[in-house]
Design a protein around this motif. Structure first.
Motif, PDB file in Angstrom:
ATOM      1  N   ALA A  64       0.722  -1.206   0.094  1.00  0.00           N
ATOM      2  CA  ALA A  64       0.110  -0.049  -0.021  1.00  0.00           C
ATOM      3  C   ALA A  64       0.789   1.252  -0.013  1.00  0.00           C
ATOM      4  CB  ALA A  64      -0.925   0.083   1.325  1.00  0.00           C
ATOM      5  N   ASN A  65       2.013   1.344   0.679  1.00  0.00           N
ATOM      6  CA  ASN A  65       2.731   2.467   0.892  1.00  0.00           C
ATOM      7  C   ASN A  65       4.277   2.506   0.290  1.00  0.00           C
ATOM      8  OD1 ASN A  65       0.578   3.893   2.497  1.00  0.00           O
ATOM      9  ND2 ASN A  65       0.995   2.479   3.990  1.00  0.00           N
ATOM     10  N   THR A  66       4.653   1.511  -0.243  1.00  0.00           N
ATOM     11  CA  THR A  66       5.942   1.376  -0.799  1.00  0.00           C
ATOM     12  C   THR A  66       6.044   1.221  -2.400  1.00  0.00           C
ATOM     13  OG1 THR A  66       6.740   0.412   1.070  1.00  0.00           O
ATOM     14  CG2 THR A  66       8.119  -0.110  -0.726  1.00  0.00           C
ATOM     15  N   ILE A  83      14.144  17.140  -6.431  1.00  0.00           N
ATOM     16  CA  ILE A  83      13.463  16.724  -7.402  1.00  0.00           C
ATOM     17  C   ILE A  83      12.037  15.960  -6.952  1.00  0.00           C
ATOM     18  CG2 ILE A  83      13.191  15.398  -9.293  1.00  0.00           C
ATOM     19  CD1 ILE A  83      15.943  16.344 -10.367  1.00  0.00           C
ATOM     20  N   LEU A  84      12.533  14.991  -5.908  1.00  0.00           N
ATOM     21  CA  LEU A  84      11.364  14.102  -5.489  1.00  0.00           C
ATOM     22  C   LEU A  84      10.512  14.976  -4.832  1.00  0.00           C
ATOM     23  CD1 LEU A  84       9.985  11.287  -5.007  1.00  0.00           C
ATOM     24  CD2 LEU A  84      11.853  10.896  -3.101  1.00  0.00           C
ATOM     25  N   GLN A  85      10.901  15.769  -3.798  1.00  0.00           N
ATOM     26  CA  GLN A  85       9.979  16.742  -3.094  1.00  0.00           C
ATOM     27  C   GLN A  85       9.082  17.470  -3.849  1.00  0.00           C
ATOM     28  OE1 GLN A  85       9.345  16.186  -0.043  1.00  0.00           O
ATOM     29  NE2 GLN A  85       8.190  18.063   0.573  1.00  0.00           N
ATOM     30  N   ILE A  93       0.782  15.256  -2.769  1.00  0.00           N
ATOM     31  CA  ILE A  93       1.205  14.059  -1.584  1.00  0.00           C
ATOM     32  C   ILE A  93       1.694  14.593  -0.435  1.00  0.00           C
ATOM     33  CG2 ILE A  93       2.381  12.117  -1.246  1.00  0.00           C
ATOM     34  CD1 ILE A  93       1.901  11.105  -4.204  1.00  0.00           C
ATOM     35  N   GLY A  94       1.603  14.804   0.902  1.00  0.00           N
ATOM     36  CA  GLY A  94       1.995  15.440   1.783  1.00  0.00           C
ATOM     37  C   GLY A  94       2.485  14.446   2.934  1.00  0.00           C
ATOM     38  N   ARG A  95       2.416  13.076   2.677  1.00  0.00           N
ATOM     39  CA  ARG A  95       2.726  12.189   3.735  1.00  0.00           C
ATOM     40  C   ARG A  95       4.266  12.199   3.874  1.00  0.00           C
ATOM     41  NH1 ARG A  95      -0.324   6.470   2.300  1.00  0.00           N
ATOM     42  NH2 ARG A  95      -2.322   7.475   1.789  1.00  0.00           N
ATOM     43  N   GLY A  96       4.743  11.833   4.967  1.00  0.00           N
ATOM     44  CA  GLY A  96       6.190  11.685   5.247  1.00  0.00           C
ATOM     45  C   GLY A  96       6.678  10.352   4.355  1.00  0.00           C
ATOM     46  N   TYR A  97       8.042  10.061   4.215  1.00  0.00           N
ATOM     47  CA  TYR A  97       8.376   8.928   3.487  1.00  0.00           C
ATOM     48  C   TYR A  97      10.014   8.718   3.794  1.00  0.00           C
ATOM     49  CZ  TYR A  97       9.983  13.005   0.518  1.00  0.00           C
ATOM     50  OH  TYR A  97      10.791  14.223   0.229  1.00  0.00           O
ATOM     51  N   ASP A  98      10.423   7.544   3.497  1.00  0.00           N
ATOM     52  CA  ASP A  98      11.752   7.139   3.436  1.00  0.00           C
ATOM     53  C   ASP A  98      12.221   7.011   2.214  1.00  0.00           C
ATOM     54  OD1 ASP A  98      12.627   7.155   6.583  1.00  0.00           O
ATOM     55  OD2 ASP A  98      10.799   5.844   6.710  1.00  0.00           O
ATOM     56  N   VAL A  99      13.624   7.325   1.711  1.00  0.00           N
ATOM     57  CA  VAL A  99      14.138   6.808   0.576  1.00  0.00           C
ATOM     58  C   VAL A  99      15.301   5.772   0.460  1.00  0.00           C
ATOM     59  CG1 VAL A  99      15.103   7.894  -1.694  1.00  0.00           C
ATOM     60  CG2 VAL A  99      13.229   9.061  -0.544  1.00  0.00           C
ATOM     61  N   SER A 100      15.279   5.135  -0.412  1.00  0.00           N
ATOM     62  CA  SER A 100      16.406   4.180  -0.286  1.00  0.00           C
ATOM     63  C   SER A 100      16.956   3.953  -1.952  1.00  0.00           C
ATOM     64  CB  SER A 100      16.309   2.554   0.171  1.00  0.00           C
ATOM     65  OG  SER A 100      15.617   2.823   1.541  1.00  0.00           O
ATOM     66  N   VAL A 101      17.984   4.045  -1.938  1.00  0.00           N
ATOM     67  CA  VAL A 101      18.884   3.512  -3.288  1.00  0.00           C
ATOM     68  C   VAL A 101      19.455   2.419  -3.095  1.00  0.00           C
ATOM     69  CG1 VAL A 101      20.458   4.565  -5.065  1.00  0.00           C
ATOM     70  CG2 VAL A 101      18.874   6.160  -3.933  1.00  0.00           C
ATOM     71  N   LYS A 139      13.563   3.379  -4.247  1.00  0.00           N
ATOM     72  CA  LYS A 139      12.402   2.839  -3.356  1.00  0.00           C
ATOM     73  C   LYS A 139      11.948   3.924  -2.278  1.00  0.00           C
ATOM     74  CE  LYS A 139      11.577  -0.683  -0.021  1.00  0.00           C
ATOM     75  NZ  LYS A 139      11.918  -1.781   0.676  1.00  0.00           N
ATOM     76  N   VAL A 140      10.792   4.267  -2.362  1.00  0.00           N
ATOM     77  CA  VAL A 140       9.961   5.073  -1.580  1.00  0.00           C
ATOM     78  C   VAL A 140       9.077   4.426  -0.655  1.00  0.00           C
ATOM     79  CG1 VAL A 140       9.008   7.399  -1.444  1.00  0.00           C
ATOM     80  CG2 VAL A 140      10.508   7.144  -3.369  1.00  0.00           C
ATOM     81  N   THR A 141       9.208   4.747   0.538  1.00  0.00           N
ATOM     82  CA  THR A 141       8.266   4.037   1.501  1.00  0.00           C
ATOM     83  C   THR A 141       7.233   5.120   2.137  1.00  0.00           C
ATOM     84  OG1 THR A 141       9.466   2.240   1.833  1.00  0.00           O
ATOM     85  CG2 THR A 141       7.789   2.584   3.295  1.00  0.00           C
ATOM     86  N   PHE A 142       6.335   5.288   1.879  1.00  0.00           N
ATOM     87  CA  PHE A 142       5.425   6.514   2.558  1.00  0.00           C
ATOM     88  C   PHE A 142       4.893   5.970   3.803  1.00  0.00           C
ATOM     89  CE2 PHE A 142       5.132   7.275  -2.076  1.00  0.00           C
ATOM     90  CZ  PHE A 142       5.638   8.554  -2.183  1.00  0.00           C
ATOM     91  N   TYR A 143       4.617   7.099   4.856  1.00  0.00           N
ATOM     92  CA  TYR A 143       4.201   7.006   5.963  1.00  0.00           C
ATOM     93  C   TYR A 143       2.665   6.605   5.859  1.00  0.00           C
ATOM     94  CZ  TYR A 143       8.446   8.459   8.309  1.00  0.00           C
ATOM     95  OH  TYR A 143       9.630   8.628   8.758  1.00  0.00           O
ATOM     96  N   PRO A 144       2.015   5.636   6.554  1.00  0.00           N
ATOM     97  CA  PRO A 144       0.622   5.475   6.374  1.00  0.00           C
ATOM     98  C   PRO A 144      -0.300   6.695   6.834  1.00  0.00           C
ATOM     99  CG  PRO A 144       1.282   3.738   7.829  1.00  0.00           C
ATOM    100  CD  PRO A 144       2.473   4.751   7.575  1.00  0.00           C
TER     101      PRO A 144
END
Length: 296
Positions: A64-66, A83-85, A93-101, A139-144
């Motif tokens: 759902a969030n990744t 660029i992503l922000q 999209i205003g949710r918080g998120y983590d980014v992994s390369v 990879k972008v994982t958004f907070y629920p």
């Protein structure tokens, strides 16, 4: 009492099903927006490197969030955060998120950050680091998303949810009093300097001195390092680390531990008396010893 709580939870879920119809459509819209935002991000990253012709692979939604997207061409990591922000803001999209390369071949996280790092004093970690040519997965994982009750048909959701949350909190507090982890998961960030090996951590100013070099840390990097030094030469399981460092945010992201440990390893690499070891299937241990290798 456990059966009573289970019964209340089942009733809550049964009557909340109608309210989820609207939630499903919101989820679809969010997926579409995230897809477009990531495609725009990859397009601009490639364009910044002078590539305006390569195709962009489809964005994949792991759950759902990744979301992930494969980038076969080398890109400038320093340009990724802004660029992503911007892309997320454009698509609302205003949710918080983590980014992994992640390297495609090894599936290893080589770079990464959290959206809150954009506003930290030290900025986004790993900026300025060179990336080897090759294939990467962004990879972008958004907070629920936090949802609230709305409409006449679901006015009762909030009070019942609050009741269940209150009951759960009471039992959680009671169980924590009887467990070791309940007393150990708070990291006291009020201390000043912590010396370990040939390095020192300034908790107040979020700086690490190691190998004759002073490095700025993010709040969570300092908190994780503080936790490791408090339990040096002890094995800390992943759940304990997650609850201690990320528990106060209400959001736990499993890969965050690996990303942040990788950063700390690089910052401590010149101190031969220190080593953060992974204990397979359990977690991590900060080994502190002298230069002959004995643990102290």
């Amino acid at each position: 009492m456990t059966r009573t709580i289970t019964f209340l939870a089942l009733i809550f879920l049964m009557f909340s099903v109608p309210g989820k119809v609207a939630g499903n459509s919101d989820s679809v819209r969010f997926s579409e927006k995230a897809n477009l935002a990531l495609r725009r991000t990859v397009h601009l990253l490639l364009a910044a490197n002078g590539d305006s012709t390569s195709g962009i692979t489809p964005v994949e939604q792991l759950h759902a969030n990744t979301f992930t997207v494969r980038v076969d061409k080398l890109f400038n990591y320093d340009k990724l955060p802004s660029i992503l922000q911007q892309s997320l803001q454009i698509h609302g999209i205003g949710r918080g998120y983590d980014v992994s390369v992640i390297r495609c071949e090894s599936n290893v996280v080589v770079l990464g950050y959290n959206f809150q790092d954009l506003n930290q004093k030290g900025g986004v970690p790993c900026r300025g680091r060179k990336m080897a040519a090759g294939c990467y997965v962004l990879k972008v994982t958004f907070y629920p998303e936090t949802t609230t009750a709305s409409g006449n048909s679901s006015w009762w959701v909030l009070p019942i949810g609050s009741l269940l949350a209150g009951l759960g909190f009471i039992f959680w507090k009671r169980s924590n009093k009887q467990s070791k982890s309940g007393s150990d998961t708070d990291v006291d960030m009020r201390v000043d300097n912590i010396n370990f090996g040939n390095s020192s951590l300034d908790v107040t100013n979020l700086t690490l001195t190691s190998g004759g070099k002073v490095c700025n840390l993010t709040y969570r990097e300092a908190k994780l390092l503080h936790l490791l030094t408090d339990h040096k030469n002890e094995v800390l399981d992943r759940d304990f680390i997650l609850k201690s460092v990320w528990g106060d945010e209400g959001v736990v992201v499993g890969r965050s531990v690996d990303v942040f440990v990788s950063r700390l390893r690089k910052l401590l690499a010149k101190d031969s008396t220190l080593k953060i070891n992974a204990v397979h299937g359990i977690g991590y241990r900060l080994e502190v010893g002298n230069r002959e290798g004995s643990i102290g």
